[in-house]
Motif scaffolding. Structure first.
Motif, PDB file in Angstrom:
ATOM      1  N   MET A   1       0.889  -0.932  -0.044  1.00  0.00           N
ATOM      2  CA  MET A   1       0.358   0.054   0.401  1.00  0.00           C
ATOM      3  C   MET A   1       0.907   1.638  -0.395  1.00  0.00           C
ATOM      4  SD  MET A   1      -3.062   0.632   2.479  1.00  0.00           S
ATOM      5  CE  MET A   1      -2.738   2.285   3.672  1.00  0.00           C
ATOM      6  N   THR A   2       0.509   2.354  -1.093  1.00  0.00           N
ATOM      7  CA  THR A   2       1.134   3.253  -1.079  1.00  0.00           C
ATOM      8  C   THR A   2       0.131   4.517  -0.632  1.00  0.00           C
ATOM      9  OG1 THR A   2       3.366   1.967  -2.864  1.00  0.00           O
ATOM     10  CG2 THR A   2       2.736   4.684  -2.744  1.00  0.00           C
ATOM     11  N   LEU A   3       0.860   6.028   0.032  1.00  0.00           N
ATOM     12  CA  LEU A   3       0.051   6.625   0.445  1.00  0.00           C
ATOM     13  C   LEU A   3       1.081   8.060  -0.650  1.00  0.00           C
ATOM     14  CD1 LEU A   3      -2.458   8.372   1.246  1.00  0.00           C
ATOM     15  CD2 LEU A   3      -1.113   8.362   3.134  1.00  0.00           C
ATOM     16  N   GLN A   4       0.597   8.674  -1.503  1.00  0.00           N
ATOM     17  CA  GLN A   4       1.143   9.776  -1.746  1.00  0.00           C
ATOM     18  C   GLN A   4       0.613  11.035  -1.912  1.00  0.00           C
ATOM     19  OE1 GLN A   4       1.734   8.689  -5.996  1.00  0.00           O
ATOM     20  NE2 GLN A   4       3.417   7.328  -5.906  1.00  0.00           N
ATOM     21  N   LEU A   5       0.682  11.886  -0.877  1.00  0.00           N
ATOM     22  CA  LEU A   5      -0.156  13.124  -1.039  1.00  0.00           C
ATOM     23  C   LEU A   5       0.986  14.391  -1.630  1.00  0.00           C
ATOM     24  CD1 LEU A   5       0.265  13.042   3.056  1.00  0.00           C
ATOM     25  CD2 LEU A   5      -1.987  12.220   1.415  1.00  0.00           C
ATOM     26  N   ASP A   6       0.293  15.137  -1.863  1.00  0.00           N
ATOM     27  CA  ASP A   6       0.918  16.256  -2.736  1.00  0.00           C
ATOM     28  C   ASP A   6       0.731  17.608  -1.331  1.00  0.00           C
ATOM     29  OD1 ASP A   6       1.129  15.740  -4.989  1.00  0.00           O
ATOM     30  OD2 ASP A   6      -0.189  15.740  -5.946  1.00  0.00           O
ATOM     31  N   MET A   7       2.253  17.963  -1.151  1.00  0.00           N
ATOM     32  CA  MET A   7       2.715  19.050  -0.214  1.00  0.00           C
ATOM     33  C   MET A   7       3.574  20.083  -0.788  1.00  0.00           C
ATOM     34  SD  MET A   7       4.602  17.349   2.900  1.00  0.00           S
ATOM     35  CE  MET A   7       2.355  15.326   3.613  1.00  0.00           C
ATOM     36  N   PRO A   8       3.713  21.481   0.115  1.00  0.00           N
ATOM     37  CA  PRO A   8       4.709  22.371  -0.528  1.00  0.00           C
ATOM     38  C   PRO A   8       5.723  21.227   0.203  1.00  0.00           C
ATOM     39  CG  PRO A   8       2.859  23.258   0.157  1.00  0.00           C
ATOM     40  CD  PRO A   8       2.839  21.704   0.589  1.00  0.00           C
ATOM     41  N   ALA A   9       7.203  21.498   0.028  1.00  0.00           N
ATOM     42  CA  ALA A   9       7.866  21.278   0.039  1.00  0.00           C
ATOM     43  C   ALA A   9       8.577  21.788   1.463  1.00  0.00           C
ATOM     44  CB  ALA A   9       9.714  21.604  -0.581  1.00  0.00           C
ATOM     45  N   ARG A  10       8.313  22.776   2.063  1.00  0.00           N
ATOM     46  CA  ARG A  10       9.177  23.522   3.203  1.00  0.00           C
ATOM     47  C   ARG A  10       7.866  22.392   4.466  1.00  0.00           C
ATOM     48  NH1 ARG A  10       5.484  27.528   5.311  1.00  0.00           N
ATOM     49  NH2 ARG A  10       5.612  27.292   7.099  1.00  0.00           N
ATOM     50  N   LEU A  11       6.343  21.945   3.868  1.00  0.00           N
ATOM     51  CA  LEU A  11       5.818  21.160   5.579  1.00  0.00           C
ATOM     52  C   LEU A  11       6.551  19.586   5.228  1.00  0.00           C
ATOM     53  CD1 LEU A  11       2.987  20.232   6.679  1.00  0.00           C
ATOM     54  CD2 LEU A  11       1.768  20.628   4.371  1.00  0.00           C
ATOM     55  N   GLU A  12       7.055  19.445   3.538  1.00  0.00           N
ATOM     56  CA  GLU A  12       7.546  18.056   4.205  1.00  0.00           C
ATOM     57  C   GLU A  12       8.806  17.852   4.742  1.00  0.00           C
ATOM     58  OE1 GLU A  12       9.060  14.987   0.403  1.00  0.00           O
ATOM     59  OE2 GLU A  12       8.110  16.542  -0.477  1.00  0.00           O
ATOM     60  N   LYS A  13       9.366  19.052   4.653  1.00  0.00           N
ATOM     61  CA  LYS A  13      10.491  19.270   5.111  1.00  0.00           C
ATOM     62  C   LYS A  13      10.498  18.887   6.765  1.00  0.00           C
ATOM     63  CE  LYS A  13      14.457  18.811   3.373  1.00  0.00           C
ATOM     64  NZ  LYS A  13      15.919  17.666   3.262  1.00  0.00           N
ATOM     65  N   GLU A  14       9.590  20.110   7.170  1.00  0.00           N
ATOM     66  CA  GLU A  14       8.871  19.935   8.983  1.00  0.00           C
ATOM     67  C   GLU A  14       8.406  18.436   9.174  1.00  0.00           C
ATOM     68  OE1 GLU A  14       6.058  23.546   9.951  1.00  0.00           O
ATOM     69  OE2 GLU A  14       7.062  24.869   8.523  1.00  0.00           O
ATOM     70  N   LEU A  15       7.354  17.906   8.221  1.00  0.00           N
ATOM     71  CA  LEU A  15       6.793  16.486   8.812  1.00  0.00           C
ATOM     72  C   LEU A  15       8.290  15.341   8.795  1.00  0.00           C
ATOM     73  CD1 LEU A  15       4.154  14.777   9.067  1.00  0.00           C
ATOM     74  CD2 LEU A  15       4.113  14.924   6.733  1.00  0.00           C
ATOM     75  N   GLN A  16       8.993  15.511   8.341  1.00  0.00           N
ATOM     76  CA  GLN A  16       9.975  14.669   8.582  1.00  0.00           C
ATOM     77  C   GLN A  16      10.802  14.745   9.673  1.00  0.00           C
ATOM     78  OE1 GLN A  16      12.943  15.194   4.673  1.00  0.00           O
ATOM     79  NE2 GLN A  16      11.139  13.321   3.508  1.00  0.00           N
ATOM     80  N   THR A  17      11.194  16.393  10.107  1.00  0.00           N
ATOM     81  CA  THR A  17      11.632  16.517  11.295  1.00  0.00           C
ATOM     82  C   THR A  17      10.950  16.164  12.618  1.00  0.00           C
ATOM     83  OG1 THR A  17      12.496  18.804  10.408  1.00  0.00           O
ATOM     84  CG2 THR A  17      12.824  18.611  12.338  1.00  0.00           C
ATOM     85  N   VAL A  18      10.061  16.639  12.547  1.00  0.00           N
ATOM     86  CA  VAL A  18       8.867  16.516  13.950  1.00  0.00           C
ATOM     87  C   VAL A  18       8.769  14.079  13.402  1.00  0.00           C
ATOM     88  CG1 VAL A  18       6.070  15.422  14.465  1.00  0.00           C
ATOM     89  CG2 VAL A  18       7.687  17.993  13.772  1.00  0.00           C
ATOM     90  N   ILE A  19       8.576  13.412  12.771  1.00  0.00           N
ATOM     91  CA  ILE A  19       8.602  12.658  12.840  1.00  0.00           C
ATOM     92  C   ILE A  19       9.462  12.056  13.342  1.00  0.00           C
ATOM     93  CG2 ILE A  19       8.141   9.897  11.085  1.00  0.00           C
ATOM     94  CD1 ILE A  19       6.788  11.890   9.248  1.00  0.00           C
ATOM     95  N   LEU A  20      11.434  12.656  13.007  1.00  0.00           N
ATOM     96  CA  LEU A  20      12.425  12.340  13.474  1.00  0.00           C
ATOM     97  C   LEU A  20      12.387  12.286  15.169  1.00  0.00           C
ATOM     98  CD1 LEU A  20      15.062  12.546   9.874  1.00  0.00           C
ATOM     99  CD2 LEU A  20      14.582  10.227  10.541  1.00  0.00           C
ATOM    100  N   THR A  21      12.191  13.584  14.828  1.00  0.00           N
ATOM    101  CA  THR A  21      12.669  13.533  16.106  1.00  0.00           C
ATOM    102  C   THR A  21      11.779  13.339  17.317  1.00  0.00           C
ATOM    103  OG1 THR A  21      12.484  15.990  15.730  1.00  0.00           O
ATOM    104  CG2 THR A  21      12.540  15.119  17.261  1.00  0.00           C
TER     105      THR A  21
END
Length: 89
Positions: A1-21
């Motif tokens: 199962m794959t989930l693809q979302l279109d989001m601004p690059a800045r939001l994607e970076k913030e989300l990655q940072t939150v998840i990694l933290t």
């Protein structure tokens, strides 16, 4: 199962940072819980000793002491450390 979302690059970076933290903190919390736990199940004791459960059972036959109360078996980190020290050369 794959989930693809279109989001601004800045939001994607913030989300990655939150998840990694969050993941790093969860891993650190689990490691600290494990380090502070003196008495462990035999399975946890085997993992602490870096051996299989069967090898831990062989160590019991060699004199590794285990606490058993009403059928519940626990082993202490200090007992494992002492056993290893006594069998080191």
């Amino acid at each position: 199962m794959t989930l693809q979302l279109d989001m601004p690059a800045r939001l994607e970076k913030e989300l990655q940072t939150v998840i990694l933290t969050t993941l790093r903190q969860a891993i650190q919390d689990l490691q600290q819980q494990h380090q502070n736990k003196e008495w462990m199940s035999l399975k946890e004791g085997a993992a602490y000793a870096g051996v299989s459960y069967n090898t831990l059972m062989k160590y019991r036959e060699m004199g590794l002491r285990v606490c058993e109360i009403e059928g519940v078996k626990r082993i202490s980190k200090s007992e494992i450390d002492t056993f290893f020290s006594e069998h080191s050369f």
